[in-house]
Scaffold this active site. Structure first.
Site, mmCIF file in Angstrom:
data_model
loop_
_atom_site.group_PDB
_atom_site.id
_atom_site.type_symbol
_atom_site.label_atom_id
_atom_site.label_comp_id
_atom_site.label_asym_id
_atom_site.label_seq_id
_atom_site.Cartn_x
_atom_site.Cartn_y
_atom_site.Cartn_z
ATOM 1 N N HIS A 217 10.421 3.794 0.804
ATOM 2 C CA HIS A 217 9.449 2.876 -0.259
ATOM 3 C C HIS A 217 9.233 3.217 -1.438
ATOM 4 C CE1 HIS A 217 9.470 0.462 3.921
ATOM 5 N NE2 HIS A 217 9.478 -0.535 2.914
ATOM 6 N N LYS B 149 3.400 1.882 -2.171
ATOM 7 C CA LYS B 149 3.080 1.268 -0.946
ATOM 8 C C LYS B 149 2.102 2.300 -0.243
ATOM 9 C CE LYS B 149 5.246 -0.048 3.469
ATOM 10 N NZ LYS B 149 4.519 -1.290 3.232
#
Length: 240
Positions: free
Chosen positions: A135, A139
């Site tokens: 990600h 995040k």
């Protein structure tokens, strides 16, 4: 339909845009800078709330919506130790609460595929299961909520996997499902499940190209949940 956005970060902005493109009205955009606006909101003019905030704010936002009889669709991850509490609150208030770790239709098909493969692999003891998720660097939680959903579905079906661990924390490799969490930009989200043996590997993978799939799924669920009650999930929405 009148939609309240709880959490106006990157996802909240894309959801708002997609909702308006589909003809809906955004009646409020709440984030940490203007939470007091909830005290002055006319709840009767809100059909659905969409909650994509931060782990620290999710429980408060969800509780507020449920207590005010507003159906709420949540995609925030990192707070799930409190999920049973929110489910009980939903049922005691006759409300509607929908949670998914990922609203992408493609990801939820991937979830289904993961469950089918895990059931098939239960009897093939030579294969060790592991996972990787990738990600963007903003995040906050690791592993991702999507990775946890994948891991829990595997653990329910593969008896030798007793729990999941971040791969940096594995202490009992025989019974652990290790998850490697990588943070790099740009990366909307990639999830890879691998079964490895000395002879070969079996791998399934989902790669998101943008956040639009997540946002569109959240809006579609919001349209669907408006007149429903109870604790609901993507399995209900997709009739899995």
């Amino acid at each position: 339909m009148n939609i309240l956005i709880l959490g106006y970060g990157k996802m909240g902005k894309i959801i708002s845009q997609m909702a308006e493109e589909r003809g809906h009205t955004i009646v409020g955009k709440i984030d940490e800078s203007n939470t007091e606006e909830l005290n002055h909101l006319d709840n009767s003019k809100v059909d659905v709330a969409i909650e994509f905030s931060q782990p620290a704010a999710a429980v408060s936002n969800l509780s507020w919506a449920i207590k005010n009889q507003i159906p709420v669709v949540c995609g925030t991850t990192g707070w799930l130790d409190k999920k049973p509490e929110i489910e009980r609150l939903t049922l005691s208030n006759g409300g509607a609460f929908f949670y998914a770790s990922n609203y992408s239709i493609g990801v939820n098909i991937f979830f289904k595929l993961n469950r089918v493969l895990a059931k098939m692999m239960e009897e093939h003891l030579d294969y060790k299961v592991s996972m990787e998720e990738i990600h963007h660097t903003e995040k906050l939680d690791a592993p991702s909520g999507t990775a946890i959903t994948l891991a829990e579905d595997i653990i329910d079906r593969v008896g030798r996997a007793k729990r999941w661990d971040l791969d940096t924390e594995v202490t009992d490799s025989e019974h652990s499902l290790p998850i490697k969490a990588t943070r790099q930009d740009p990366a909307p989200g990639t999830h890879i499940v691998t079964y490895s043996s000395e002879i070969d590997d079996i791998e399934i993978k989902h790669t998101a190209h943008s956040r639009k799939g997540f946002a569109l799924g959240a809006v579609l669920v919001s349209e669907w949940i408006k007149d429903k009650k109870g604790v609901l999930s993507m399995d209900d929405f997709l009739s899995f």
